[in-house]
Write an enzyme that holds these catalytic residues in place. Structure first.
Site, PDB file in Angstrom:
ATOM      1  N   ASP A  14      51.121  41.626 -18.513  1.00 49.64           N
ATOM      2  CA  ASP A  14      51.041  42.191 -19.856  1.00 49.64           C
ATOM      3  C   ASP A  14      52.041  41.488 -20.753  1.00 49.64           C
ATOM      4  OD1 ASP A  14      50.030  43.761 -21.842  1.00 49.64           O
ATOM      5  OD2 ASP A  14      50.936  45.629 -21.168  1.00 49.64           O
ATOM      6  N   GLY A  15      51.790  41.556 -22.060  1.00 48.67           N
ATOM      7  CA  GLY A  15      52.689  40.991 -23.055  1.00 48.67           C
ATOM      8  C   GLY A  15      52.929  41.994 -24.158  1.00 48.67           C
ATOM      9  N   GLU A  53      51.100  37.349 -23.881  1.00 49.80           N
ATOM     10  CA  GLU A  53      50.021  37.651 -22.931  1.00 49.80           C
ATOM     11  C   GLU A  53      49.689  36.422 -22.088  1.00 49.80           C
ATOM     12  OE1 GLU A  53      48.690  40.427 -22.188  1.00 49.80           O
ATOM     13  OE2 GLU A  53      48.690  41.797 -23.896  1.00 49.80           O
ATOM     14  N   ASP A  75      45.052  43.070 -19.508  1.00 48.45           N
ATOM     15  CA  ASP A  75      44.377  43.901 -20.510  1.00 48.45           C
ATOM     16  C   ASP A  75      44.086  43.090 -21.775  1.00 48.45           C
ATOM     17  OD1 ASP A  75      46.828  43.686 -21.760  1.00 48.45           O
ATOM     18  OD2 ASP A  75      47.354  45.802 -21.573  1.00 48.45           O
ATOM     19  N   HIS A 130      46.812  50.980 -21.672  1.00 48.62           N
ATOM     20  CA  HIS A 130      47.223  52.315 -22.093  1.00 48.62           C
ATOM     21  C   HIS A 130      46.184  53.371 -21.719  1.00 48.62           C
ATOM     22  CE1 HIS A 130      50.192  50.005 -24.215  1.00 48.62           C
ATOM     23  NE2 HIS A 130      49.260  49.436 -24.967  1.00 48.62           N
ATOM     24  N   ASP A 140      53.275  46.702 -18.365  1.00 53.59           N
ATOM     25  CA  ASP A 140      53.607  46.991 -19.764  1.00 53.59           C
ATOM     26  C   ASP A 140      55.091  47.294 -19.910  1.00 53.59           C
ATOM     27  OD1 ASP A 140      52.857  47.711 -22.549  1.00 53.59           O
ATOM     28  OD2 ASP A 140      53.465  49.701 -21.905  1.00 53.59           O
TER      29      ASP A 140
END
Length: 235
Positions: A14-15, A53, A75, A130, A140
C-alpha cells in the site's frame, strides 16, 4: 518453487500521501508460510500517492533474496492495470501514452518491471482498500508509519498517533458487534465480517485523530471525512 504444493510468497502493499503531492509513505507485508516480514519507508519531500503505490511492490519484490512464485496484493488499480495491461503498449510506443504524452512515473515502472523479472512468477491481485481486509489494513498502517518516520527524520513535527481502537468482542451467540458504546455498554448491533457493526467498523469510519486525540467516528464507507480529508490514513 513451481512444484505441486510449493509455498508461494504472499505480499500485500500500500501507499499513502498527504496532499498528493505531499509527503508520502509506502508499506509492504511479506509472508512465506508462517514467516512474516514488514517493510516501510517514505519521503518527506513532495511525492504522489501513485509513486508510493508503485514503490511498495518494488521494494517488496527486491527484498526477496531468491527467485520466487509470488502472489502480490494491491488496492491500487493504477499499479495492477499498469503492470498487467498498459505497460506493453507504453513500451511499444517508446514509453508514450496513446495520446503521445510521456508516461508518468516511467522511472518507477521500469524499476517494477525489473523487480518482477527477477522472479519465477508474479500474480497480481486487487483488493478493495479500507474494507476490513486484515493484511491490506496492515500494509496501510505500514505506509502511514513510513510516511511518519520520513517526516520525523526530516525534523518535521507530526501529531501523536491516536490510541488504537478497542477490538471487537462478539457476544457469546456470535451475532453482536461487541464494541463499546459511548455509555460503556456492549454494542447490540449485528456484526459485519470484520467483527464490527456498521457503526463501529474501523474500515468504514474516518479514523483520523481529532483535536482530543481520539479517532474520528464519522461514517464514510472507507476513507476520510470532509473535515479530515487531508490527514494521512492510519487505520
Amino acid at each position: 518453487m513451481r512444484g505441486q504444493g510449493a509455498k508461494r510468497v504472499q505480499i500485500w502493499t500500500d501507499g499513502a500521501c498527504k496532499g498528493n503531492p505531499g509527503p508520502g509513505g509506502w508499506g509492504a507485508l511479506l509472508r512465506y508460510g508462517e514467516v512474516e516480514k514488514e517493510l516501510c519507508g517514505g519521503e518527506a519531500t513532495p511525492t504522489t500517492n501513485n509513486r508510493m503505490e508503485l514503490t511498495a511492490p518494488i521494494r517488496a519484490l527486491t527484498a526477496l533474496t531468491r527467485a520466487s512464485v509470488v502472489d502480490l496484493h494491491t488496492d491500487s488499480t493504477y499499479v495492477r492495470n499498469g503492470i498487467m495491461s498498459w505497460m506493453a503498449a507504453w513500451k511499444r510506443n517508446g514509453w508514450r501514452t496513446k495520446d503521445g504524452q510521456p508516461v508518468k512515473n516511467e522511472d518507477l515502472w521500469r524499476e517494477l518491471e525489473a523487480a518482477v523479472a527477477r522472479h519465477d512468477e508474479v500474480v497480481w491481485h486487487w483488493v478493495k482498500g479500507h474494507a476490513g481486509h486484515v493484511e491490506n489494513e496492515r500494509a496501510d498502517r505500514l505506509a502511514a508509519r513510513g510516511q511518519r518516520e520520513a517526516l520525523e527524520a526530516a525534523g518535521v513535527a507530526v501529531p501523536p498517533l491516536p490510541e488504537p481502537r478497542r477490538a471487537a468482542v462478539p457476544r457469546a451467540d456470535g451475532t453482536g458487534c461487541g464494541a463499546t458504546t459511548k455509555v460503556g455498554r456492549p454494542c447490540p448491533n449485528g456484526a459485519r465480517p470484520s467483527g464490527f457493526c456498521h457503526v463501529h467498523d474501523p474500515a468504514v469510519l474516518c479514523g483520523a485523530p481529532t483535536k482530543r486525540g481520539t479517532p474520528c467516528g464519522v461514517s464514510t464507507g472507507g476513507g476520510r471525512c470532509r473535515t479530515h480529508e487531508d490527514v494521512p490514513t492510519t487505520v
